[in-house]
Design an enzyme around this catalytic site. Structure first.
Site, mmCIF file in Angstrom:
data_model
loop_
_atom_site.group_PDB
_atom_site.id
_atom_site.type_symbol
_atom_site.label_atom_id
_atom_site.label_comp_id
_atom_site.label_asym_id
_atom_site.label_seq_id
_atom_site.Cartn_x
_atom_site.Cartn_y
_atom_site.Cartn_z
ATOM 1 N N ASP A 39 43.141 87.299 -14.799
ATOM 2 C CA ASP A 39 43.798 86.570 -13.706
ATOM 3 C C ASP A 39 43.053 86.876 -12.404
ATOM 4 O OD1 ASP A 39 47.113 87.280 -15.083
ATOM 5 O OD2 ASP A 39 45.665 85.707 -15.548
ATOM 6 N N HIS A 71 42.767 88.786 -21.213
ATOM 7 C CA HIS A 71 43.843 88.385 -22.126
ATOM 8 C C HIS A 71 43.740 86.900 -22.448
ATOM 9 C CE1 HIS A 71 45.249 87.835 -17.987
ATOM 10 N NE2 HIS A 71 46.129 86.976 -18.420
ATOM 11 N N HIS A 111 40.648 85.204 -20.387
ATOM 12 C CA HIS A 111 40.457 85.248 -18.934
ATOM 13 C C HIS A 111 41.040 86.517 -18.340
ATOM 14 C CE1 HIS A 111 44.642 84.017 -19.244
ATOM 15 N NE2 HIS A 111 44.795 84.461 -18.014
ATOM 16 N N ARG A 165 56.051 77.880 -27.770
ATOM 17 C CA ARG A 165 56.151 79.199 -27.118
ATOM 18 C C ARG A 165 56.215 79.003 -25.606
ATOM 19 N NH1 ARG A 165 52.177 82.684 -24.931
ATOM 20 N NH2 ARG A 165 53.007 84.801 -24.684
HETATM 21 C C1 LIG Z 1 44.965 81.559 -9.363
HETATM 22 C C2 LIG Z 1 45.241 81.134 -10.595
HETATM 23 C C3 LIG Z 1 44.353 80.259 -11.397
HETATM 24 C C4 LIG Z 1 45.064 80.226 -12.777
HETATM 25 C C5 LIG Z 1 46.516 80.365 -12.398
HETATM 26 C C6 LIG Z 1 46.455 81.482 -11.383
HETATM 27 C C7 LIG Z 1 46.218 82.818 -12.139
HETATM 28 C C8 LIG Z 1 45.676 82.592 -13.564
HETATM 29 C C9 LIG Z 1 44.637 81.452 -13.618
HETATM 30 C C10 LIG Z 1 44.346 80.869 -15.033
HETATM 31 C C11 LIG Z 1 45.639 80.802 -15.876
HETATM 32 C C12 LIG Z 1 43.278 81.663 -15.825
HETATM 33 C C13 LIG Z 1 42.862 80.890 -17.099
HETATM 34 C C14 LIG Z 1 42.293 79.498 -16.732
HETATM 35 C C15 LIG Z 1 43.283 78.638 -15.917
HETATM 36 C C16 LIG Z 1 42.532 77.377 -15.463
HETATM 37 C C17 LIG Z 1 44.472 78.153 -16.804
HETATM 38 O O1 LIG Z 1 44.308 78.131 -18.058
HETATM 39 O O2 LIG Z 1 45.504 77.734 -16.279
HETATM 40 C C18 LIG Z 1 43.745 79.486 -14.685
HETATM 41 C C19 LIG Z 1 44.775 78.967 -13.665
HETATM 42 C C20 LIG Z 1 44.316 77.741 -12.850
HETATM 43 O O3 LIG Z 1 43.168 77.687 -12.378
HETATM 44 O O4 LIG Z 1 45.170 76.835 -12.721
HETATM 45 O O1 LIG Z 2 51.464 82.815 -21.835
HETATM 46 C C1 LIG Z 2 50.980 83.969 -21.830
HETATM 47 O O2 LIG Z 2 51.406 84.880 -22.557
HETATM 48 C C2 LIG Z 2 49.807 84.286 -20.916
HETATM 49 C C3 LIG Z 2 49.627 83.256 -19.826
HETATM 50 C C4 LIG Z 2 48.544 83.670 -18.856
HETATM 51 O O3 LIG Z 2 47.735 84.551 -19.131
HETATM 52 C C5 LIG Z 2 48.448 82.992 -17.559
HETATM 53 O O4 LIG Z 2 49.191 82.006 -17.339
HETATM 54 O O5 LIG Z 2 47.598 83.496 -16.740
HETATM 55 FE FE LIG Z 3 46.637 85.201 -17.361
#
Ligand SMILES: C=C1C[C@]23C[C@H]1CC[C@H]2[C@]1(C)CCC[C@@](C)(C(=O)O)[C@H]1[C@@H]3C(=O)O
Ligand SMILES: O=C(O)CCC(=O)C(=O)O
Ligand SMILES: [Fe+2]
Length: 372
Positions: A240, A294, A238, A304
C-alpha cells in the site's frame, strides 16, 4: 456462447464495466477473460498460514505501561520483518463492523448502471470502480470497489455527506454507518501511531501529530466468486503506498502476505483487525519498517468482502523521518516528499505494486527540483 479467452476490446470504459459487472456476466463465462489473467509469478499458491502476532490492545488502551511495552515489542518485531500484524481488543464495536458489511452489501447488489452513476472519474480516488477497467487494460483485478474520503478537520460529517450527495436519501443510513466506522478507524489509527512511535523509540506523539489533520481513504472491496480462481487475482501483489492500513476481512479468506520468501495465507479472525505498514510509513521510519507485500486471491464458490481504511496525512504534509532516527542511522533513506506527490504518482503514472516506493523515488529525483 462461451466467449473463451476473449480480449474485451473496442468498448469504452463504461461499456467494459457494464459488460463485466452487469448481471453477473463475468461468472457466466466458462473462462476468465484474457485481461483478467495474471502472470504465473503472481499466482504462486500459498501453502502455509502466516503466524503473525496477535497484538492485544486492551492493556495499552487502558494506559497500562507494561502492556504497552509488550505490544510495542510485538509490533516492532513484525514491522522489521514483513510489516504486518493483527490487533484484538481494539475497541471497535463488532456490531458496527457487521453493520458496515450489511450497508456495503446494499451498495454492491445494486444494478450496474446505478453503481456506475457514482463511478470514479479519471484523476479522482472517489467512487465506484469495476476491475479498474477504466484505468488498466491487463491484469485486471477481479473486484469491484467503492472508495470515499474521511477527515474530521471540521464539524462536517464528510462520509454521510458523500453518500447523500452521490447516492441520495436511500443511502443515508449507509453514510451514517460509514461515518461512524471511519471515525472509529481514525481513532484506532491514532492509537496505533502512538504504539509505532514507542516501538521506534521516538516521541510518543510524533506520528500521531502528523496524522491528526490527515485525509484518509476508506475502500470497500467486493470480490465476486471466480470460475477460474487459479488464473485471476482480486488484488494483485502490492505494497500500500499509504501510511498504515487497518483492514477487516470477512470469514471467506483470501488475504495473503509475502513473508519468509513465500506467500502465506492470513486466516480470518472475526474479532481481529489486520494492520499493515504502507510505503509512506517505511519512509517515515527511515526504511526500518517494511511496507507489507500482500495480495487478495479469489475462489470459485463464494464472494469475499473486505473493509480497508488507509491512514494518510494531509496531502501537503512533508513526509520525512524523525530527526532522532536519521541521527541514529547516520543517513536519510528517502528524499522528503508530500503524500499528494506519491498519490499523484500512483493515480497518474504508476500502478501501485511491490516496487512503488523505489520507482517513486527515482521519478521524484529525476523530475524538476521539488518545491514541497
Ligand atoms: C492510494 C491508494 C492506491 C490504491 C488504493 C490506495 C491504497 C492501496 C492502493 C492499491 C489497492 C494497491 C494495488 C493496486 C490498486 C490499483 C488496486 O488494486 O486498487 C491500488 C489502489 C488504487 O490505485 O486505486
Ligand atoms: O481485500 C483484501 O484482503 C486486501 C485488499 C488490499 O490489499 C487493498 O485494498 O489494498
Ligand atoms: Fe493493500
Amino acid at each position: 456462447m462461451d466467449s473463451g479467452l476473449c480480449l474485451v476490446s473496442g468498448l469504452n470504459h463504461k461499456d467494459v464495466q457494464t459488460r463485466f459487472f452487469g448481471p453477473s456476466w463475468l461468472q457466466m463465462q466458462s473462462h476468465v477473460p484474457m485481461n483478467f489473467i495474471w502472470p504465473k509469478e503472481c499466482l504462486v499458491n500459498a501453502h502455509e498460514e502466516l503466524q503473525a502476532p496477535l497484538v492485544d490492545l486492551d492493556g495499552f488502551l487502558r494506559g497500562d505501561e507494561e502492556a504497552t511495552h509488550r505490544a510495542a515489542e510485538l509490533i516492532s518485531k513484525a514491522c522489521l520483518t514483513h510489516g504486518f500484524f493483527q490487533v484484538i481488543n481494539h475497541g471497535v464495536d463488532q456490531r458496527l463492523i457487521g453493520e458496515a458489511y450489511n450497508q456495503m452489501d446494499g451498495f454492491f447488489k445494486l444494478p450496474i448502471d446505478r453503481k456506475l452513476s457514482v463511478r470514479k472519474i479519471p484523476g479522482s480516488m472517489w467512487g465506484y470502480s469495476g476491475a479498474h477497467a477504466d484505468r488498466f487494460s491487463s491484469k485486471l483485478p477481479w473486484k469491484e470497489t467503492l472508495s470515499f474520503p474521511f477527515h474530521d478537520n471540521n464539524s462536517e460529517p464528510v462520509v454521510t455527506n458523500y453518500f447523500n450527495s452521490t447516492l441520495g436519501k436511500t443511502f443515508e443510513q449507509t453514510g451514517v454507518t460509514f461515518q461512524k466506522y471511519c471515525e472509529a478507524m481514525k481513532g484506532l489509527g491514532m492509537k496505533l501511531m502512538e504504539l509505532l512511535a514507542i516501538s521506534l523509540d521516538v516521541d510518543r506523539f510524533h506520528y500521531k501529530d502528523l496524522f491528526e489533520d490527515g485525509c484518509s481513504i476508506m475502500r470497500c472491496n467486493y470480490y465476486p466468486s471466480c470460475q477460474q480462481p487459479s488464473l485471476a487475482l482480486g488484488t494483485g501483489p502490492h505494497c500500500d503506498p499509504t501510511t498504515l492500513t487497518i483492514l477487516h476481512q470477512d470469514q471467506v479468506g483470501g488475504l495473503d502476505v509475502f513473508a519468509d520468501k513465500k506467500w502465506q495465507t492470513v486466516r480470518p479472525l472475526p474479532h481481529a483487525l489486520v494492520v499493515n505498514i504502507g510505503d509512506t510509513f517505511t519512509a517515515l521510519s527511515n526504511g526500518r519498517y517494511k511496507s507489507c507485500l500482500h495480495r487478495a486471491v479469489v475462489n470459485q464458490y463464494k464472494e469475499r468482502r473486505s473493509l480497508a481504511f488507509f491512514v494518510c496525512p494531509k496531502e501537503d504534509k512533508v513526509v520525512r523521518p524523525p530527526e532522532d532516527i536519521v541521527r541514529r542511522d547516520g543517513t536519510k533513506q528517502y528524499p522528503d516528499f508530500t503524500w499528494s506527490k506519491l498519490l499523484e504518482f500512483t493515480q497518474k503514472y504508476y500502478r501501485a505494486d511491490e516496487d512503488t516506493l523505489q520507482n517513486f523515488t527515482k521519478w521524484l529525483l529525476s523530475s524538476k527540483p521539488q518545491t514541497l
